[in-house]
Design a protein around this motif. Structure first.
Motif, mmCIF file in Angstrom:
data_model
loop_
_atom_site.group_PDB
_atom_site.id
_atom_site.type_symbol
_atom_site.label_atom_id
_atom_site.label_comp_id
_atom_site.label_asym_id
_atom_site.label_seq_id
_atom_site.Cartn_x
_atom_site.Cartn_y
_atom_site.Cartn_z
ATOM 1 N N GLU A 209 8.355 9.532 11.179
ATOM 2 C CA GLU A 209 9.668 9.007 11.564
ATOM 3 C C GLU A 209 9.538 8.056 12.753
ATOM 4 N N ARG A 210 8.742 8.429 13.743
ATOM 5 C CA ARG A 210 8.540 7.550 14.904
ATOM 6 C C ARG A 210 7.891 6.237 14.493
ATOM 7 N N ALA A 211 6.860 6.322 13.650
ATOM 8 C CA ALA A 211 6.176 5.106 13.203
ATOM 9 C C ALA A 211 7.118 4.223 12.398
ATOM 10 N N CYS A 212 7.941 4.810 11.577
ATOM 11 C CA CYS A 212 8.918 4.059 10.792
ATOM 12 C C CYS A 212 9.903 3.350 11.714
ATOM 13 N N ASN A 213 10.440 4.074 12.692
ATOM 14 C CA ASN A 213 11.401 3.473 13.627
ATOM 15 C C ASN A 213 10.777 2.347 14.448
ATOM 16 N N ASP B 194 8.393 16.266 6.801
ATOM 17 C CA ASP B 194 8.334 17.652 7.278
ATOM 18 C C ASP B 194 8.284 18.645 6.122
ATOM 19 N N MET B 195 8.926 18.293 5.016
ATOM 20 C CA MET B 195 8.958 19.186 3.860
ATOM 21 C C MET B 195 7.663 19.160 3.061
ATOM 22 N N THR B 196 6.961 18.031 3.064
ATOM 23 C CA THR B 196 5.858 17.854 2.121
ATOM 24 C C THR B 196 4.479 17.697 2.741
ATOM 25 N N LEU B 197 4.402 17.349 4.013
ATOM 26 C CA LEU B 197 3.106 17.070 4.638
ATOM 27 C C LEU B 197 2.887 17.946 5.861
ATOM 28 N N SER B 198 1.638 18.302 6.090
ATOM 29 C CA SER B 198 1.294 19.004 7.325
ATOM 30 C C SER B 198 1.394 18.022 8.489
ATOM 31 N N ARG B 199 1.374 18.532 9.701
ATOM 32 C CA ARG B 199 1.398 17.644 10.872
ATOM 33 C C ARG B 199 0.182 16.728 10.899
ATOM 34 N N THR B 200 -0.953 17.257 10.495
ATOM 35 C CA THR B 200 -2.168 16.449 10.451
ATOM 36 C C THR B 200 -2.006 15.311 9.446
ATOM 37 N N ASP B 201 -1.486 15.628 8.262
ATOM 38 C CA ASP B 201 -1.240 14.593 7.258
ATOM 39 C C ASP B 201 -0.225 13.568 7.770
ATOM 40 N N GLN B 202 0.801 14.036 8.468
ATOM 41 C CA GLN B 202 1.814 13.117 9.005
ATOM 42 C C GLN B 202 1.199 12.150 10.010
ATOM 43 N N ARG B 203 0.342 12.654 10.881
ATOM 44 C CA ARG B 203 -0.300 11.772 11.861
ATOM 45 C C ARG B 203 -1.177 10.737 11.163
ATOM 46 N N GLN B 204 -1.911 11.169 10.136
ATOM 47 C CA GLN B 204 -2.765 10.227 9.413
ATOM 48 C C GLN B 204 -1.900 9.181 8.703
ATOM 49 N N ALA B 205 -0.841 9.614 8.052
ATOM 50 C CA ALA B 205 0.028 8.683 7.320
ATOM 51 C C ALA B 205 0.755 7.734 8.267
ATOM 52 N N ALA B 206 1.121 8.211 9.446
ATOM 53 C CA ALA B 206 1.834 7.366 10.406
ATOM 54 C C ALA B 206 0.986 6.170 10.821
ATOM 55 N N ARG B 207 -0.324 6.332 10.835
ATOM 56 C CA ARG B 207 -1.211 5.229 11.202
ATOM 57 C C ARG B 207 -1.129 4.083 10.197
ATOM 58 N N PHE B 208 -0.701 4.379 8.975
ATOM 59 C CA PHE B 208 -0.603 3.337 7.948
ATOM 60 C C PHE B 208 0.437 2.278 8.310
ATOM 61 N N ALA C 71 -4.703 2.599 5.002
ATOM 62 C CA ALA C 71 -4.185 3.224 3.779
ATOM 63 C C ALA C 71 -5.047 2.828 2.580
ATOM 64 N N GLN C 72 -5.377 1.555 2.503
ATOM 65 C CA GLN C 72 -6.221 1.075 1.402
ATOM 66 C C GLN C 72 -7.590 1.733 1.442
ATOM 67 N N ASP C 73 -8.149 1.872 2.625
ATOM 68 C CA ASP C 73 -9.467 2.492 2.759
ATOM 69 C C ASP C 73 -9.438 3.947 2.301
ATOM 70 N N VAL C 74 -8.397 4.674 2.683
ATOM 71 C CA VAL C 74 -8.273 6.078 2.271
ATOM 72 C C VAL C 74 -8.073 6.156 0.762
ATOM 73 N N ARG C 75 -7.224 5.296 0.243
ATOM 74 C CA ARG C 75 -6.935 5.314 -1.194
ATOM 75 C C ARG C 75 -8.190 5.038 -2.025
ATOM 76 N N MET C 76 -9.037 4.163 -1.547
ATOM 77 C CA MET C 76 -10.243 3.782 -2.296
ATOM 78 C C MET C 76 -11.441 4.685 -1.995
ATOM 79 N N SER C 77 -11.320 5.574 -1.036
ATOM 80 C CA SER C 77 -12.425 6.431 -0.627
ATOM 81 C C SER C 77 -12.816 7.405 -1.740
ATOM 82 N N ASP C 78 -14.100 7.722 -1.782
ATOM 83 C CA ASP C 78 -14.615 8.707 -2.734
ATOM 84 C C ASP C 78 -14.727 10.097 -2.122
ATOM 85 N N ARG C 79 -14.381 10.225 -0.844
ATOM 86 C CA ARG C 79 -14.463 11.533 -0.185
ATOM 87 C C ARG C 79 -13.398 12.466 -0.766
ATOM 88 N N ALA C 80 -13.775 13.684 -1.040
ATOM 89 C CA ALA C 80 -12.846 14.656 -1.625
ATOM 90 C C ALA C 80 -11.636 14.888 -0.717
#
Length: 103
Positions: free
Chosen positions: A28-32, A52-66, A73-82
């Motif tokens: 939300e902060r990154a969006c604003n 808040d309903m769908t992502l952990s705080r860790t996931d939210q922090r990672q997604a906010a960087r996008f 985001a592109q690098d994560v999407r194309m990554s082969d890491r599990a």
């Protein structure tokens, strides 16, 4: 099942307090703070509720960087890491839910 999830989400949004900067989650902060024309407090607040309903705080922090680094985001999407693939599945689900609820 999808209808019940959306109904539950709508009920949670209706009863959720309006976010203040101190209580806003990372997405939300990154969006604003983003320079996207469609971003506004109401939309960003809705997206934050979905996060808040769908992502952990860790996931939210990672997604906010996008917001500030779309290449990440592109690098994560194309990554082969599990772990990146699992995150991307959760992030995609978040995006679909946010679009359905907030779009």
């Amino acid at each position: 099942m999808k209808k019940s999830v959306l109904l539950l989400a709508a009920l949670m949004m209706a009863s959720a307090p309006i976010s203040t900067p101190a209580s806003a989650n990372a997405i939300e902060r990154a969006c604003n703070q983003s320079d996207r024309r469609a971003a506004n407090r109401q939309l960003c607040g809705c997206i934050g509720v979905v996060a808040d309903m769908t992502l952990s705080r860790t996931d939210q922090r990672q997604a906010a960087r996008f917001f500030s680094d779309p290449q990440r985001a592109q690098d994560v999407r194309m990554s082969d890491r599990a772990s990146d693939e699992a995150f991307w599945d959760r992030y995609r689900s978040f995006g679909e839910t946010a679009e359905a609820m907030c779009g």
